[in-house]
Write an enzyme that holds these catalytic residues in place. Structure first.
Site, PDB file in Angstrom:
ATOM      1  N   LYS A 108      10.225  -8.481   5.351  1.00 26.69           N
ATOM      2  CA  LYS A 108      11.043  -9.199   6.000  1.00 26.69           C
ATOM      3  C   LYS A 108      12.027 -10.262   5.349  1.00 26.69           C
ATOM      4  CE  LYS A 108      12.344  -8.793  10.414  1.00 26.69           C
ATOM      5  NZ  LYS A 108      12.223  -7.513  11.284  1.00 26.69           N
ATOM      6  N   LYS A 150       3.907  -1.470  11.811  1.00 24.24           N
ATOM      7  CA  LYS A 150       4.588  -0.665  12.629  1.00 24.24           C
ATOM      8  C   LYS A 150       5.030   0.666  11.657  1.00 24.24           C
ATOM      9  CE  LYS A 150       7.943  -3.149  14.243  1.00 24.24           C
ATOM     10  NZ  LYS A 150       9.110  -3.755  14.461  1.00 24.24           N
ATOM     11  N   LYS A 200       9.730  -2.361   3.394  1.00 24.11           N
ATOM     12  CA  LYS A 200      10.941  -2.560   4.249  1.00 24.11           C
ATOM     13  C   LYS A 200      10.763  -3.296   5.209  1.00 24.11           C
ATOM     14  CE  LYS A 200      14.475   0.790   5.876  1.00 24.11           C
ATOM     15  NZ  LYS A 200      15.008  -0.513   5.501  1.00 24.11           N
ATOM     16  N   HIS A 215       0.874  -1.122   0.107  1.00 26.98           N
ATOM     17  CA  HIS A 215      -0.010  -0.125  -0.336  1.00 26.98           C
ATOM     18  C   HIS A 215       0.884   1.411   0.012  1.00 26.98           C
ATOM     19  CE1 HIS A 215       0.948  -0.252   4.137  1.00 26.98           C
ATOM     20  NE2 HIS A 215       0.499   1.047   4.340  1.00 26.98           N
ATOM     21  N   ASP A 268      18.475  -7.038  11.363  1.00 27.37           N
ATOM     22  CA  ASP A 268      17.826  -7.657  12.414  1.00 27.37           C
ATOM     23  C   ASP A 268      18.599  -8.483  13.378  1.00 27.37           C
ATOM     24  OD1 ASP A 268      14.731  -7.933  13.371  1.00 27.37           O
ATOM     25  OD2 ASP A 268      15.145  -9.782  12.980  1.00 27.37           O
TER      26      ASP A 268
END
Ligand code: NAD
Length: 471
Positions: free
Chosen positions: A107, A95, A71, A66, A149
């Site tokens: 991710k 988030k 990211k 959207h 991460d």
């Protein structure tokens, strides 16, 4: 690996379903925003040594387009699997919406134990993974922008950027293909510590709300709050450091090989030094060693900060948790069943969706820096300093007094990249907390997670509805 019935992605979807009941959004749209739009599961071989190869399983999931680019971080861990990557990608979407960062969620991950490989091999694996992403158009400054991460950091991001640039030398904005890069490789000041700093701002906001602290039988404010942290990695270390600098007392820290506990407080910087020298946090000064790190989660404290991995607070240990506040620095550390037990006990949970968003906020600043090819403050800093100096001089001459040297320097100093990044992050964390806190109170909800999801769902639905759904 043994299969369990736990599905992290299902838990995220269940939360969306639950929170959407408090919105007026159409069901079809809610069904759409729960789905992962694109899932790339890959296997690739890497030569480990002459004549010896190993096949790696890896993923990149793009949850929602959207807003583009999408990211989200890249994780190196043996626990990486499709369900986990989908859940983490979905959390990224919610988030970003929550903190008004104009990205969709994504991710990625490679199923490896990074501790088992030397740096040379990790570089080969990272570069090969990146070339797979390039091959399928799953990376690029306008398409999909990874970040660090669990198990990855600035070093891996630099390898990713370099590989991408080697394949796309003509792309002027190419360095915006990944964030969390080292400063020398077009990273941004403040990114390394951004998630931990955001965790600190978030907890500070929560504990400053008088009526919420009274309900928990706690004094408002951070000074003196007794904190236990699980995971002294990037997020855990910086969270603990900033909280300690503002007066909190870090009484326990758990790592994968054991924990340390000292009710008088543990100096986080010194513990980090000790770990670098000895390879472990154990045997630190007067602190007591705890052989099973999971035990520390059940110790008495004001705030428990899980900052390692998901599914750490479960139905098995939830009833034994004594913390009054759980501050979710990791993604998904509390299972849905555990959350129910905790909320019934009156525990206040600051949800991951909000609390660890500092990383993506500053990643957004880094991406802006990369595509605008100038660092924040570069053009304005000196101009502002000259203006400030004129103002200070005018003040001094009209009042016929000279300001004290330190104050004078503080008033004159112009903001550079580091100051602007940190103040931008602080502002976003404060505003987002105000939003979720006000939704929680106005809708008389029991928890901040539901209000965070409501906020995000509404923003994503507005985005979809206003752009129109194609065709
Ligand atoms: P990291 O790899 O730097 O640190 C994780 C630490 O947890 C390591 O030191 C590891 O040894 C420790 N650990 C592993 N298992 C443990 C256990 N059972 N008990 C105690 N400690 C254990 O990873 P990170 O980047 O700090 O990420 C931690 C969490 O924060 C993850 O859930 C990640 O998704 C989330 N997160 C990270 C960022 C970021 O910017 N790095 C941003 C948002 C969310």
């Amino acid at each position: 690996m043994a299969q369990t019935s736990y599905s992290f992605f299902k838990e995220v979807c269940d939360f969306v379903d639950y929170a959407s009941k408090y919105t007026d959004q159409p069901k079809g749209l809610i069904d759409q925003i729960k789905q992962c739009n694109s899932i790339y599961r890959m296997n690739f071989p890497v030569r480990i040594k002459a004549g010896k190869f190993e096949v790696f399983e890896a993923y990149r999931v793009q949850h929602s387009h959207h807003k583009t680019p999408v990211k989200g971080g890249i994780r190196y861990s043996l626990s990486v699997n499709e369900d986990e990557v989908k859940a983490l990608a979905a959390l990224m979407t919610f988030k970003c919406a929550l903190v008004n960062v104009p990205f969709g969620g994504a991710k990625g991950g490679i199923k490896i134990d990074p501790k088992k490989y030397d740096i040379g091999l990790l570089e080969r694996i990272t570069r090969r993974y990146t070339s797979e992403l390039i091959r399928k158009n799953f990376i690029g400054p306008a398409i999909d922008v990874p970040a660090p991460d669990y198990g990855t950091g600035a070093r891996e991001m630099a390898w990713i950027a370099d590989t991408y640039m080697a394949f796309n030398p003509q792309e002027v904005n190419g360095l915006g293909c990944v964030t969390g890069k080292p400063l020398s490789q077009s990273g941004i000041r403040g990114r390394t510590e951004a998630t931990g700093r955001g965790v600190y701002f978030g907890i500070r906001e929560a504990v400053n709300i008088f009526e919420d602290m009274v309900k928990l039988d706690l004094n408002p404010g951070l000074p003196g709050k007794r904190i236990i942290v699980q995971g002294l990695g990037n997020v855990g270390y910086y969270s603990a450091k900033f909280l300690q600098e503002d007066g909190a007392i870090i009484i326990g820290i758990a790592e994968y090989d054991g924990g340390v506990y000292d009710p008088k407080g543990i100096d986080v910087e010194e513990l980090q030094k000790h770990r670098q020298e000895t390879g472990s946090i154990l045997n630190f000064k007067d602190a007591k060693n705890i052989s099973d790190p999971a035990e520390l989660l059940e110790y008495e404290c004001d705030i428990l900060i899980p900052a390692a991995l998901e599914n750490q607070i479960t139905i098995q240990n939830a009833k034994n948790i004594k913390a009054k506040i759980i501050a979710e620095a990791a993604n998904g550390p509390t299972s849905a069943k555990a959350e129910k037990v905790l909320l019934d006990k009156g525990v206040f949970i600051i949800p991951d969706l909000y609390l660890n968003s500092g990383g993506v906020v500053v990643s957004y600043f880094e991406w802006l820096k990369n595509i605008s090819h100038v660092s924040f403050g570069k053009i304005t800093k000196r101009y502002n300093e000259l203006n400030n100096q004129r103002l200070v001089e005018a003040m001094e001459s009209t009042s016929d007094t000279n300001l004290e040297r330190k104050l004078r320097a503080q008033l004159i100093k112009g903001a550079g990249e580091y100051e602007l990044v940190n103040s931008g992050l602080e502002d976003i964390m404060i505003k987002a907390y105000e939003e979720i806190n006000s939704v929680m109170k106005s809708k008389e909800l029991k928890d901040l997670r539901t209000s965070a999801f409501i906020n995000s769902i509404n923003k994503i639905c507005v985005s979809y509805l206003e752009m129109g759904i194609f065709p």
